[in-house]
Design a protein around this motif. Structure first.
Motif, mmCIF file in Angstrom:
data_model
loop_
_atom_site.group_PDB
_atom_site.id
_atom_site.type_symbol
_atom_site.label_atom_id
_atom_site.label_comp_id
_atom_site.label_asym_id
_atom_site.label_seq_id
_atom_site.Cartn_x
_atom_site.Cartn_y
_atom_site.Cartn_z
ATOM 1 N N MET A 25 0.863 -1.189 -0.173
ATOM 2 C CA MET A 25 0.018 0.008 0.112
ATOM 3 C C MET A 25 0.894 1.303 0.074
ATOM 4 O O MET A 25 1.724 1.480 1.006
ATOM 5 C CB MET A 25 -0.976 0.170 1.170
ATOM 6 N N PRO A 26 0.796 2.132 -0.904
ATOM 7 C CA PRO A 26 1.481 3.450 -0.905
ATOM 8 C C PRO A 26 1.358 4.141 0.410
ATOM 9 O O PRO A 26 0.606 4.282 0.938
ATOM 10 C CB PRO A 26 1.018 4.170 -2.270
ATOM 11 N N GLN A 27 2.569 4.798 0.419
ATOM 12 C CA GLN A 27 2.736 5.648 1.712
ATOM 13 C C GLN A 27 2.130 7.159 1.424
ATOM 14 O O GLN A 27 2.566 7.861 0.340
ATOM 15 C CB GLN A 27 3.862 5.603 2.181
ATOM 16 N N LEU A 28 1.412 7.626 2.135
ATOM 17 C CA LEU A 28 0.775 8.857 2.338
ATOM 18 C C LEU A 28 2.023 10.079 2.167
ATOM 19 O O LEU A 28 2.869 9.978 3.452
ATOM 20 C CB LEU A 28 -0.072 9.335 3.157
ATOM 21 N N SER A 29 2.159 11.061 1.477
ATOM 22 C CA SER A 29 2.904 12.239 1.505
ATOM 23 C C SER A 29 2.590 12.813 2.693
ATOM 24 O O SER A 29 1.434 13.175 3.040
ATOM 25 C CB SER A 29 3.111 12.894 0.217
ATOM 26 N N PRO A 30 3.512 13.874 3.174
ATOM 27 C CA PRO A 30 2.931 15.122 3.884
ATOM 28 C C PRO A 30 1.845 16.010 3.450
ATOM 29 O O PRO A 30 0.830 16.161 4.051
ATOM 30 C CB PRO A 30 4.096 16.035 4.330
ATOM 31 N N GLU A 31 1.656 16.244 2.303
ATOM 32 C CA GLU A 31 0.422 16.764 1.626
ATOM 33 C C GLU A 31 -0.561 15.857 1.680
ATOM 34 O O GLU A 31 -1.792 16.407 1.905
ATOM 35 C CB GLU A 31 0.726 17.351 0.366
ATOM 36 N N GLY A 32 -0.520 14.670 1.479
ATOM 37 C CA GLY A 32 -1.670 13.606 1.570
ATOM 38 C C GLY A 32 -2.153 13.693 2.935
ATOM 39 O O GLY A 32 -3.260 13.421 2.991
ATOM 40 N N GLN A 33 -1.179 13.587 3.779
ATOM 41 C CA GLN A 33 -1.629 13.185 5.295
ATOM 42 C C GLN A 33 -2.536 14.581 5.656
ATOM 43 O O GLN A 33 -3.182 14.405 6.366
ATOM 44 C CB GLN A 33 -0.373 13.010 6.177
ATOM 45 N N ALA A 34 -1.952 15.757 5.319
ATOM 46 C CA ALA A 34 -2.591 16.938 5.541
ATOM 47 C C ALA A 34 -4.230 16.912 4.894
ATOM 48 O O ALA A 34 -5.172 17.453 5.721
ATOM 49 C CB ALA A 34 -1.944 18.217 5.148
ATOM 50 N N ALA A 35 -4.159 16.442 3.650
ATOM 51 C CA ALA A 35 -5.536 16.368 3.104
ATOM 52 C C ALA A 35 -6.284 15.535 3.716
ATOM 53 O O ALA A 35 -7.647 15.776 3.902
ATOM 54 C CB ALA A 35 -5.458 16.046 1.622
ATOM 55 N N ILE A 36 -5.811 14.222 4.190
ATOM 56 C CA ILE A 36 -6.818 13.264 5.121
ATOM 57 C C ILE A 36 -7.314 14.069 6.255
ATOM 58 O O ILE A 36 -8.235 13.774 6.734
ATOM 59 C CB ILE A 36 -5.804 12.194 5.267
ATOM 60 N N ASN A 37 -6.174 14.701 7.080
ATOM 61 C CA ASN A 37 -6.726 15.322 8.534
ATOM 62 C C ASN A 37 -7.599 16.382 8.229
ATOM 63 O O ASN A 37 -8.555 16.418 8.930
ATOM 64 C CB ASN A 37 -5.494 15.758 8.873
ATOM 65 N N ALA A 38 -7.554 17.026 7.014
ATOM 66 C CA ALA A 38 -8.665 17.965 6.807
ATOM 67 C C ALA A 38 -10.116 17.492 6.698
ATOM 68 O O ALA A 38 -11.068 17.841 7.172
ATOM 69 C CB ALA A 38 -8.184 19.010 5.795
ATOM 70 N N ILE A 39 -9.893 16.678 5.950
ATOM 71 C CA ILE A 39 -11.288 15.849 5.526
ATOM 72 C C ILE A 39 -11.740 15.093 6.680
ATOM 73 O O ILE A 39 -13.165 15.128 6.943
ATOM 74 C CB ILE A 39 -10.997 14.833 4.417
ATOM 75 N N SER A 40 -10.814 14.407 7.591
ATOM 76 C CA SER A 40 -11.240 13.995 8.689
ATOM 77 C C SER A 40 -11.858 14.924 9.674
ATOM 78 O O SER A 40 -13.123 14.703 10.215
ATOM 79 C CB SER A 40 -10.279 13.321 9.617
ATOM 80 N N GLN A 41 -11.496 16.040 9.694
ATOM 81 C CA GLN A 41 -12.175 17.223 10.529
ATOM 82 C C GLN A 41 -13.439 17.256 10.092
ATOM 83 O O GLN A 41 -14.414 17.961 10.990
ATOM 84 C CB GLN A 41 -11.154 18.258 10.703
ATOM 85 N N ARG A 42 -13.754 17.717 8.817
ATOM 86 C CA ARG A 42 -14.960 18.082 8.123
ATOM 87 C C ARG A 42 -16.006 17.005 8.141
ATOM 88 O O ARG A 42 -17.150 17.192 8.552
ATOM 89 C CB ARG A 42 -14.687 18.617 6.556
ATOM 90 N N THR A 43 -15.863 15.808 8.332
ATOM 91 C CA THR A 43 -16.703 14.709 8.233
ATOM 92 C C THR A 43 -16.923 14.123 9.373
ATOM 93 O O THR A 43 -17.849 13.355 9.537
ATOM 94 C CB THR A 43 -16.234 13.634 6.918
ATOM 95 N N GLY A 44 -16.108 14.084 10.261
ATOM 96 C CA GLY A 44 -16.300 13.619 11.575
ATOM 97 C C GLY A 44 -15.732 12.058 11.734
ATOM 98 O O GLY A 44 -15.859 11.278 12.709
ATOM 99 N N PHE A 45 -15.113 11.448 10.454
ATOM 100 C CA PHE A 45 -14.400 10.260 10.746
ATOM 101 C C PHE A 45 -13.031 10.192 10.833
ATOM 102 O O PHE A 45 -12.428 11.280 10.979
ATOM 103 C CB PHE A 45 -14.435 9.614 9.202
ATOM 104 N N SER A 46 -12.614 9.266 11.365
ATOM 105 C CA SER A 46 -11.078 9.113 11.788
ATOM 106 C C SER A 46 -10.188 9.360 10.836
ATOM 107 O O SER A 46 -10.617 8.732 9.646
ATOM 108 C CB SER A 46 -10.783 8.205 12.500
ATOM 109 N N PRO A 47 -9.058 9.696 10.983
ATOM 110 C CA PRO A 47 -7.825 9.788 9.505
ATOM 111 C C PRO A 47 -7.883 8.167 9.394
ATOM 112 O O PRO A 47 -7.717 8.174 7.803
ATOM 113 C CB PRO A 47 -6.669 10.244 10.460
ATOM 114 N N ASP A 48 -7.848 7.130 10.106
ATOM 115 C CA ASP A 48 -7.656 6.171 9.526
ATOM 116 C C ASP A 48 -8.765 5.507 8.468
ATOM 117 O O ASP A 48 -8.591 4.888 7.609
ATOM 118 C CB ASP A 48 -7.633 4.998 10.827
ATOM 119 N N ALA A 49 -10.030 5.813 9.081
ATOM 120 C CA ALA A 49 -11.193 5.524 8.170
ATOM 121 C C ALA A 49 -11.234 6.333 6.901
ATOM 122 O O ALA A 49 -11.659 5.837 5.755
ATOM 123 C CB ALA A 49 -12.397 5.955 8.939
ATOM 124 N N VAL A 50 -10.815 7.699 6.804
ATOM 125 C CA VAL A 50 -10.836 8.326 5.839
ATOM 126 C C VAL A 50 -9.627 7.815 4.720
ATOM 127 O O VAL A 50 -10.045 7.529 3.622
ATOM 128 C CB VAL A 50 -10.346 9.867 6.065
#
Length: 292
Positions: A1-26
């Motif tokens: 499984m590919p590794q998230l880049s810092p930019e990718g992790q930041a996008a995941i964290n932002a979507i996690s905050q907006r949707t209420g799902f954890s970063p792992d679920a996102v």
């Protein structure tokens, strides 16, 4: 499984905050959306209520079918991830990947197949590129495939030069030996087993029939152990026993007529003297007469 880049992790964290799902679920849903070419997803995560499916502009299904609130949240998450994937180069492609149900028929939505290499050239900023600068999900030592494709949660990459076929099923990558097959196309059976097949010069072949080189799921990696032989026990001979006549005590030997008369006279003498009662005298007398 590919590794998230810092930019990718930041996008995941932002979507996690907006949707209420954890970063792992996102993150889990991100890979499902990518596997569905950005337009569909087959997912499985506890925060989504288990397994489910999503299709852009279509129906969202979760295990708890009457939980409309969860459906709306999942649909919003998938829609946002779909837009994110579409904005990234090299994560989606167009074309056709054949999918069939048990009764025939094809499904063209969200399926793709490409030829002539992997996802080189334009790179997605969501993931860390490999040493060659490409975002590839297959083992790096396989090089570049001659063709790649995806359908729902299944992706494949074909390497005819090294006779290898890589299959990514829900994030589990398995490499097969393609032997002397000249693979021309793939199809996925829906509505049951979900088996993946391909066509070659020998006709239609199940991918599961190919030898596994690496990354085998645990169920397939276990060595086959033949069942222990079953021996039928020899039939038992039934013994029959003839019932024996029941006897009570030792049978009395027969007596002669003179002996019987003599014995009765003695009994009569004892009865006359009052030594034997009437009942005792009658019983003994009948017993003696029966021995004649």
């Amino acid at each position: 499984m590919p590794q998230l880049s810092p930019e990718g992790q930041a996008a995941i964290n932002a979507i996690s905050q907006r949707t209420g799902f954890s970063p792992d679920a996102v993150t889990s849903m991100l890979f499902s959306v990518i596997a569905g070419n950005g337009s569909m997803a087959q997912f499985s995560h506890p925060e989504f209520g288990g397994s489910g499916q999503w299709m852009r502009g279509g129906m969202t299904m979760v295990s708890d079918m009457f939980n409309n609130y969860l459906k709306g949240r999942v649909d919003g998450l998938c829609s946002e991830l779909s837009n994110l994937v579409a904005s990234q180069p090299g994560l989606t492609q167009s074309g056709s990947f054949q999918s069939q149900n048990q009764g025939g028929g094809n499904f063209g939505s969200g399926q793709w197949q490409s030829s002539g290499g992997g996802m080189g050239g334009n790179q997605s900023s969501l993931f860390v590129p490999d040493a060659s600068g490409n975002f590839n999900w297959w083992p790096a030592d396989l090089g570049q495939p001659a063709s790649t494709g995806a359908q729902n949660s299944v992706r494949y990459a074909y390497f005819p030069g090294s006779h290898r076929l890589a299959i990514d099923l829900n994030g589990q990558v398995t490499v097969y030996d393609s032997l002397d097959h000249q693979i021309g196309g793939f199809s996925q059976q829906q509505g049951g087993s979900g088996s993946l097949t391909f066509t070659s010069q020998y006709g239609t072949v199940f991918v599961s029939n190919l030898p596994i080189v690496s990354g085998a799921p645990q169920a397939q990696a276990q060595a086959y152990a033949p069942p222990p032989p079953v021996y039928d026990p020899p039939p038992q001979q039934q013994q029959t026993y003839a019932p024996q006549p029941q006897t009570f005590g030792n049978p009395l030997p027969p007596l002669g007529q003179n002996e019987v008369i003599s014995a009765i006279e003695k009994l009569a003498d004892l009865h006359a003297k009052g030594i034997l009662s009437d009942q005792e005298f009658s019983t003994k007398k009948a017993e003696l007469l029966s021995r004649l």
